[in-house]
Design a protein around this motif. Sequence first.
Motif, PDB file in Angstrom:
ATOM      1  N   LEU A  53      -1.786 119.984  -6.410  1.00 42.95           N
ATOM      2  CA  LEU A  53      -2.348 118.642  -6.317  1.00 42.95           C
ATOM      3  C   LEU A  53      -3.185 118.545  -5.052  1.00 42.95           C
ATOM      4  O   LEU A  53      -2.696 118.807  -3.960  1.00 42.95           O
ATOM      5  CB  LEU A  53      -1.237 117.595  -6.301  1.00 42.95           C
ATOM      6  N   VAL A  54      -4.421 118.137  -5.213  1.00 42.76           N
ATOM      7  CA  VAL A  54      -5.339 118.033  -4.086  1.00 42.76           C
ATOM      8  C   VAL A  54      -5.381 116.599  -3.552  1.00 42.76           C
ATOM      9  O   VAL A  54      -5.261 116.366  -2.348  1.00 42.76           O
ATOM     10  CB  VAL A  54      -6.754 118.466  -4.501  1.00 42.76           C
ATOM     11  N   ALA A  55      -5.555 115.640  -4.449  1.00 43.08           N
ATOM     12  CA  ALA A  55      -5.719 114.258  -4.001  1.00 43.08           C
ATOM     13  C   ALA A  55      -5.420 113.301  -5.147  1.00 43.08           C
ATOM     14  O   ALA A  55      -5.512 113.669  -6.324  1.00 43.08           O
ATOM     15  CB  ALA A  55      -7.138 114.022  -3.480  1.00 43.08           C
ATOM     16  N   PHE A  56      -5.096 112.084  -4.776  1.00 39.67           N
ATOM     17  CA  PHE A  56      -4.801 111.019  -5.735  1.00 39.67           C
ATOM     18  C   PHE A  56      -5.439 109.735  -5.253  1.00 39.67           C
ATOM     19  O   PHE A  56      -5.488 109.468  -4.046  1.00 39.67           O
ATOM     20  CB  PHE A  56      -3.294 110.812  -5.841  1.00 39.67           C
ATOM     21  N   ILE A  57      -5.923 108.940  -6.215  1.00 33.79           N
ATOM     22  CA  ILE A  57      -6.418 107.611  -5.889  1.00 33.79           C
ATOM     23  C   ILE A  57      -5.892 106.642  -6.932  1.00 33.79           C
ATOM     24  O   ILE A  57      -5.894 106.941  -8.135  1.00 33.79           O
ATOM     25  CB  ILE A  57      -7.958 107.583  -5.792  1.00 33.79           C
ATOM     26  N   SER A  58      -5.432 105.500  -6.478  1.00 35.52           N
ATOM     27  CA  SER A  58      -4.808 104.533  -7.378  1.00 35.52           C
ATOM     28  C   SER A  58      -5.846 103.832  -8.238  1.00 35.52           C
ATOM     29  O   SER A  58      -7.049 103.831  -7.947  1.00 35.52           O
ATOM     30  CB  SER A  58      -4.031 103.507  -6.566  1.00 35.52           C
ATOM     31  N   GLY A  59      -5.357 103.215  -9.321  1.00 31.53           N
ATOM     32  CA  GLY A  59      -6.192 102.404 -10.182  1.00 31.53           C
ATOM     33  C   GLY A  59      -5.799 100.948 -10.089  1.00 31.53           C
ATOM     34  O   GLY A  59      -4.954 100.574  -9.270  1.00 31.53           O
ATOM     35  N   GLY A  60      -6.393 100.113 -10.911  1.00 34.19           N
ATOM     36  CA  GLY A  60      -6.081  98.695 -10.906  1.00 34.19           C
ATOM     37  C   GLY A  60      -6.492  98.043  -9.606  1.00 34.19           C
ATOM     38  O   GLY A  60      -7.511  98.394  -9.012  1.00 34.19           O
ATOM     39  N   THR A  61      -5.658  97.087  -9.171  1.00 34.81           N
ATOM     40  CA  THR A  61      -5.997  96.342  -7.952  1.00 34.81           C
ATOM     41  C   THR A  61      -5.489  97.016  -6.680  1.00 34.81           C
ATOM     42  O   THR A  61      -5.797  96.576  -5.577  1.00 34.81           O
ATOM     43  CB  THR A  61      -5.425  94.930  -8.036  1.00 34.81           C
ATOM     44  N   LEU A  62      -4.700  98.059  -6.826  1.00 35.16           N
ATOM     45  CA  LEU A  62      -4.208  98.754  -5.643  1.00 35.16           C
ATOM     46  C   LEU A  62      -5.346  99.498  -4.964  1.00 35.16           C
ATOM     47  O   LEU A  62      -6.321  99.893  -5.598  1.00 35.16           O
ATOM     48  CB  LEU A  62      -3.107  99.746  -6.035  1.00 35.16           C
ATOM     49  N   ARG A  63      -5.193  99.660  -3.685  1.00 36.91           N
ATOM     50  CA  ARG A  63      -6.170 100.450  -2.934  1.00 36.91           C
ATOM     51  C   ARG A  63      -5.381 101.478  -2.125  1.00 36.91           C
ATOM     52  O   ARG A  63      -5.011 101.255  -0.984  1.00 36.91           O
ATOM     53  CB  ARG A  63      -6.995  99.563  -2.011  1.00 36.91           C
ATOM     54  N   TYR A  64      -5.109 102.584  -2.805  1.00 37.63           N
ATOM     55  CA  TYR A  64      -4.328 103.633  -2.153  1.00 37.63           C
ATOM     56  C   TYR A  64      -4.880 104.982  -2.552  1.00 37.63           C
ATOM     57  O   TYR A  64      -5.251 105.214  -3.704  1.00 37.63           O
ATOM     58  CB  TYR A  64      -2.852 103.537  -2.598  1.00 37.63           C
ATOM     59  N   SER A  65      -4.933 105.866  -1.587  1.00 36.37           N
ATOM     60  CA  SER A  65      -5.332 107.235  -1.878  1.00 36.37           C
ATOM     61  C   SER A  65      -4.579 108.174  -0.949  1.00 36.37           C
ATOM     62  O   SER A  65      -4.121 107.767   0.126  1.00 36.37           O
ATOM     63  CB  SER A  65      -6.838 107.423  -1.723  1.00 36.37           C
ATOM     64  N   SER A  66      -4.470 109.399  -1.375  1.00 36.73           N
ATOM     65  CA  SER A  66      -3.806 110.395  -0.542  1.00 36.73           C
ATOM     66  C   SER A  66      -4.429 111.753  -0.792  1.00 36.73           C
ATOM     67  O   SER A  66      -4.973 112.014  -1.871  1.00 36.73           O
ATOM     68  CB  SER A  66      -2.306 110.431  -0.831  1.00 36.73           C
ATOM     69  N   VAL A  67      -4.345 112.599   0.214  1.00 36.44           N
ATOM     70  CA  VAL A  67      -4.855 113.969   0.147  1.00 36.44           C
ATOM     71  C   VAL A  67      -3.735 114.893   0.597  1.00 36.44           C
ATOM     72  O   VAL A  67      -2.981 114.554   1.523  1.00 36.44           O
ATOM     73  CB  VAL A  67      -6.094 114.132   1.038  1.00 36.44           C
ATOM     74  N   ALA A  68      -3.626 116.037  -0.044  1.00 39.28           N
ATOM     75  CA  ALA A  68      -2.606 117.006   0.336  1.00 39.28           C
ATOM     76  C   ALA A  68      -2.716 117.329   1.822  1.00 39.28           C
ATOM     77  O   ALA A  68      -3.828 117.426   2.372  1.00 39.28           O
ATOM     78  CB  ALA A  68      -2.758 118.267  -0.503  1.00 39.28           C
ATOM     79  N   ASP A  69      -1.576 117.512   2.452  1.00 39.28           N
ATOM     80  CA  ASP A  69      -1.549 117.717   3.897  1.00 39.28           C
ATOM     81  C   ASP A  69      -2.452 118.869   4.342  1.00 39.28           C
ATOM     82  O   ASP A  69      -3.136 118.765   5.366  1.00 39.28           O
ATOM     83  CB  ASP A  69      -0.111 117.995   4.350  1.00 39.28           C
ATOM     84  N   SER A  70      -2.471 119.929   3.568  1.00 40.91           N
ATOM     85  CA  SER A  70      -3.237 121.106   3.974  1.00 40.91           C
ATOM     86  C   SER A  70      -4.741 120.885   3.901  1.00 40.91           C
ATOM     87  O   SER A  70      -5.523 121.680   4.420  1.00 40.91           O
ATOM     88  CB  SER A  70      -2.864 122.298   3.091  1.00 40.91           C
ATOM     89  N   MET A  71      -5.157 119.793   3.272  1.00 41.69           N
ATOM     90  CA  MET A  71      -6.581 119.509   3.117  1.00 41.69           C
ATOM     91  C   MET A  71      -7.018 118.232   3.843  1.00 41.69           C
ATOM     92  O   MET A  71      -8.206 117.892   3.820  1.00 41.69           O
ATOM     93  CB  MET A  71      -6.920 119.397   1.634  1.00 41.69           C
ATOM     94  N   LYS A  72      -6.072 117.556   4.444  1.00 44.26           N
ATOM     95  CA  LYS A  72      -6.433 116.331   5.164  1.00 44.26           C
ATOM     96  C   LYS A  72      -7.422 116.647   6.267  1.00 44.26           C
ATOM     97  O   LYS A  72      -7.321 117.655   6.950  1.00 44.26           O
ATOM     98  CB  LYS A  72      -5.180 115.681   5.748  1.00 44.26           C
ATOM     99  N   GLY A  73      -8.362 115.748   6.407  1.00 44.82           N
ATOM    100  CA  GLY A  73      -9.405 115.930   7.416  1.00 44.82           C
ATOM    101  C   GLY A  73     -10.606 116.685   6.889  1.00 44.82           C
ATOM    102  O   GLY A  73     -11.666 116.658   7.511  1.00 44.82           O
TER     103      GLY A  73
END
Length: 117
Positions: free
Chosen positions: A47-67
């Motif tokens: 898993l590289v990254a995730f971004i939420s749908g709907g009205t949420l505003r959340y995203s995340s990136v795998a630790d090894s790829m952050k930055g």
Amino acid sequence: QVQLVESGGGLVQPGGSLRLSCAGSGFTFSSYGMNWYRQAPGKERELVAFISGGTLRYSSVADSMKGRFAISRDNAKNIVYLQMLDLKPEDTAVYYCTFTNDLHEYRGPGTQVTVSS
């Protein structure tokens, strides 16, 4: 029918950048969280990254790829992006996007990213 199509991959030198796109159709794109995965030959998918749908505003990136990697979406265009900076040879993989509906995971065919000098 549901369709996901990735684009933007290619051959890039170490330290280079790419922006991948995943275009979705056949479903209410804005309502769903979207994932980017990658899979290198002989390795399990990651898993590289995730971004939420709907009205949420959340995203995340795998630790090894952050930055270096960032995920974003344009719901008006039904596209989710993966911006990749400072690419390394170990980033070489097929990258694909997914979402899940009713326990079924939909995925695209993927786009090849090769980082090599």
